[in-house]
Design an enzyme around this catalytic site. Structure first.
Site, PDB file in Angstrom:
ATOM      1  N   HIS A 224      12.215 -78.810 -25.692  1.00 47.10           N
ATOM      2  CA  HIS A 224      12.194 -79.772 -26.857  1.00 47.10           C
ATOM      3  C   HIS A 224      10.826 -79.882 -27.276  1.00 47.10           C
ATOM      4  CE1 HIS A 224      11.571 -82.492 -23.138  1.00 47.10           C
ATOM      5  NE2 HIS A 224      10.903 -83.196 -23.973  1.00 47.10           N
ATOM      6  N   ASP A 225       9.805 -80.087 -26.446  1.00 45.14           N
ATOM      7  CA  ASP A 225       8.290 -80.236 -26.809  1.00 45.14           C
ATOM      8  C   ASP A 225       7.635 -78.876 -27.032  1.00 45.14           C
ATOM      9  OD1 ASP A 225       8.341 -82.914 -27.642  1.00 45.14           O
ATOM     10  OD2 ASP A 225       7.854 -83.525 -25.394  1.00 45.14           O
TER      11      ASP A 225
ATOM     12  N   LYS B  78       4.492 -78.624 -29.042  1.00 46.95           N
ATOM     13  CA  LYS B  78       3.009 -79.264 -28.722  1.00 46.95           C
ATOM     14  C   LYS B  78       2.019 -77.985 -28.468  1.00 46.95           C
ATOM     15  CE  LYS B  78       4.642 -83.810 -27.062  1.00 46.95           C
ATOM     16  NZ  LYS B  78       4.679 -84.612 -25.807  1.00 46.95           N
TER      17      LYS B  78
ATOM     18  N   HIS C  62      15.012 -84.030 -31.611  1.00 46.42           N
ATOM     19  CA  HIS C  62      14.901 -84.917 -30.580  1.00 46.42           C
ATOM     20  C   HIS C  62      14.151 -86.061 -30.758  1.00 46.42           C
ATOM     21  CE1 HIS C  62      11.018 -82.900 -29.775  1.00 46.42           C
ATOM     22  NE2 HIS C  62      10.860 -83.792 -28.954  1.00 46.42           N
ATOM     23  N   HIS C  63      13.438 -86.105 -32.134  1.00 49.66           N
ATOM     24  CA  HIS C  63      12.924 -87.490 -32.475  1.00 49.66           C
ATOM     25  C   HIS C  63      13.659 -88.361 -33.563  1.00 49.66           C
ATOM     26  CE1 HIS C  63       9.397 -87.631 -29.688  1.00 49.66           C
ATOM     27  NE2 HIS C  63       9.142 -86.029 -29.902  1.00 49.66           N
TER      28      HIS C  63
ATOM     29  N   ASP D  97      15.266 -87.789 -22.775  1.00 49.30           N
ATOM     30  CA  ASP D  97      13.796 -87.644 -23.275  1.00 49.30           C
ATOM     31  C   ASP D  97      13.282 -89.280 -23.176  1.00 49.30           C
ATOM     32  OD1 ASP D  97      11.324 -86.437 -23.500  1.00 49.30           O
ATOM     33  OD2 ASP D  97      11.409 -86.714 -25.844  1.00 49.30           O
TER      34      ASP D  97
HETATM   35 FE   LIG Z   1       8.751 -84.435 -28.679  1.00 51.30          FE
HETATM   36 FE   LIG Z   2       9.626 -84.736 -23.820  1.00 41.94          FE
END
Ligand SMILES: [Fe+2]
Ligand SMILES: [Fe+2]
Length: 376
Positions: free
Chosen positions: A211-212, A215, A285-286, A314
């Site tokens: 999901h991240d 980053k 997811h945000h 999360d």
């Molecule tokens: Fe995230």
């Molecule tokens: Fe996360």
């Protein structure tokens, strides 16, 4: 097919015991090579065929009760017996009967009265054929097993690489050791509780650690900033959702060199369901149920289900964990926050499922809390 003896097995079927005895005499010299059995009616013969792996059958047509044609029909009914070649014994001038025997699957025809040389020649030729047929069947079986094994290995290797990609992204994020494992297992529990089919459950489980992954594309200055982010920095931070989706679904251009410009294949790699699920989670997811999330401000069911699930997993893990900007909160406080976001941040349906599995989340958390922090 397991062989019972190295000798090839032949069954003779005729209602005349005298005829069978004459066959036995004719083939006396072949006893070392062939295993010969005899039956005087079709039912008896059929039971024998079911219980022993014959390599050939020689059958009369005209018999009381059931005929040689009935026998051919019975043999065609199951896969195992349909592969046994049958020589049908016919009279000289019965052309119509011969045609029918062939149409019912007879491998060969032999005229009565039988000459020993003819019988031996026909048997040798269909036994040779049967031998190759068995070898081919065995080879195909081995090949099918190999393909199954290789497919499974490839599948596992793909899943392993997805996991490593998630680990690579997590490596840059401080103090989140174990986060992706916990999120994955929380998502698994939520997906099962929601009654999703097993393939979807597995896909969400394998995709959620990514999901991240976006980053990776955020600078350390922002990603590791101890204090509050400025509005500009926040905007940049939020792009990790889109970067993640791009990493997961953009066609891998470099593959052209390996695959000789096979665009279709390259596009298929990029669109695989597992990668698509991972990209959906990365980008959504945000998002929030009431439309106040990012990057698109999607509302309600417009948010992919896997994204709705990952959001609950999360946020729960973030609230229960220590982060650079906050201490870990106790269960009561976290449950209060989660419930207050029902229908705001979170889908009501998923929050209901979460309420049911949350005690298991705590067990999972304990199990994956002690996971070694990532080496730096
Ligand atoms: Fe995230
Ligand atoms: Fe996360």
């Amino acid at each position: 097919m397991v062989r019972e003896s190295p000798k090839q097995k032949i069954l003779f079927v005729d209602d005349e015991p005298h005829f069978l005895s004459s066959i036995a005499r004719m083939l006396h010299g072949y006893k070392a090579k062939w295993d010969l059995d005899y039956a005087t009616n079709v039912d008896e013969a059929y039971t024998m065929v079911l219980n022993k792996n014959y390599d050939a059958i020689v059958s009369d047509i005209t018999m009381p009760r059931k005929s040689g044609f009935d026998f051919l029909r019975m043999l065609q009914q199951t896969e195992k017996t349909s592969y046994v070649p049958v020589i049908i014994l016919t009279g000289n001038a019965e052309a119509a009967l011969k045609r029918e025997a062939l149409s019912l699957g007879a491998a060969d025809l032999l005229n009565k009265p039988i000459m020993r040389e003819d019988l031996v020649a026909r048997l040798q030729s269909i036994l040779r054929l049967k031998h190759f047929q068995d070898q081919l069947a065995e080879f195909n079986e081995q090949l099918a097993d190999k393909v199954k094994e290789r497919t499974r290995e490839l599948e596992l290797s793909r899943q392993d690489l997805m996991w490593r990609l998630a680990k690579a992204a997590e490596y840059r994020d401080e103090e989140t050791g174990g986060h992706i494992t916990r999120v994955a297992v929380y998502c698994l529990n939520l997906a099962i509780q929601l009654g999703l089919d097993s393939e979807t459950v597995e896909r969400i489980f394998l995709a959620s650690p990514l999901h991240d992954v976006g980053k990776i594309g955020i600078s350390d200055v922002i990603l590791l900033k101890p204090g509050k982010l400025t509005p500009e920095e926040r905007k940049i931070m939020e792009t990790h959702t889109e970067i993640g989706a791009a990493i997961l679904t953009e066609a891998p251009q470099g593959m052209h060199y390996l695959l000789d410009e096979q665009d279709d294949l390259i596009q298929t790699f990029a669109n695989e369901p597992l990668k698509q699920t991972a990209a959906n989670i990365a980008i959504s997811h945000h998002e929030k149920w009431d439309g106040s999330g990012y990057p698109k401000g999607l509302r309600g069911e417009a948010i992919p289900l896997e994204g709705q699930i990952a959001a609950v997993a999360d946020v729960y893990d973030a609230l229960r964990s220590t982060r650079p900007y906050k201490p870990s909160f106790d269960v009561d406080k976290v449950m209060g926050i989660m419930r207050s976001e029902r229908g705001k941040h979170f889908s009501p349906q998923i929050l209901d499922a979460f309420e049911k599995v949350q005690p298991e989340f705590e067990e999972i958390r304990l199990k994956h809390l002690s996971e070694e922090p990532l080496a730096k």
